[in-house]
Motif scaffolding. Sequence first.
Motif: not given
Length: 201
Positions: A104, A132, A160, A173
Motif C-alpha cells: 500500500v 491510498a 482510494l 484499502v
Amino acid sequence: MTSSQAAPAAVKILIAGGFGVGKTTMVGAVSEVAPLRTEEYLTRASVGVDDLDGIDQKDTTTVALDFGRITVSPELVVYLFGTPGQERFWFMWNDLVNGALGGVVIADTRRLETSFASIDFFESRGIPFVVAINCFHGHNTRTAVEIRAALDLDPNVPLLIGDVRERPFGRDVLLALVDHLMALSAPEGQAAPEAEPVPAG
C-alpha cells in the motif's frame, strides 16, 4: 486436521509512502492487536536532513518499522509492516519486502512527490500495490484523475481516497489490495472471488 480447522493463510503487506503521510497511523487504525511501533522523537540532528515542509507539527518518526495484524476473513490473516519514510532509512525496505505479496502506498496530495520512491520501489520489483490518498482533515484539492496523472499510475492500480485514521477506510484499502492480488492471480478470463469483509468491531 480437517479443512474447518486449517490455519488461515498468512499474507504480508508493506505499508509505504513518504515521511509523515500516515503509515504509522494506518497500521494503528486497522490492527486488531496493539501495533508494534519504533517511533523516536525528532531531534536537532534531523534539521536539514528530514523534510518537514507541510508537516511542521510532526515531532516523531519511525526508525525501523510498524507492525500490525488484521483478520480479513476466517481464511486470511494479513500482517502489516509499515516502512520508515525518511530517505536515510530506505535501506531497510530491502529487508522488509522479503515475503511481501503486495503493498500500500499512502500519499498526501499536498506532497505527492514524496510517494514517487515508494511507487518506483514496488514497480521495480513487480510487487502489486494500491494507492491510498490520505485526506488530512478532509483536505484534498485534486481529483482521482489528476492524482493518477501526477503519479503516472498504471490504470489497473487501484486508487482510494479517504482518511487513514478511520478504521473502515483502512480496511477498504486492504480489501482493495486483496482483490487486486486475487484478480492478478486468477486465470485469464476468470473473475477472482471477492475477499469477505470483517464486520466493524
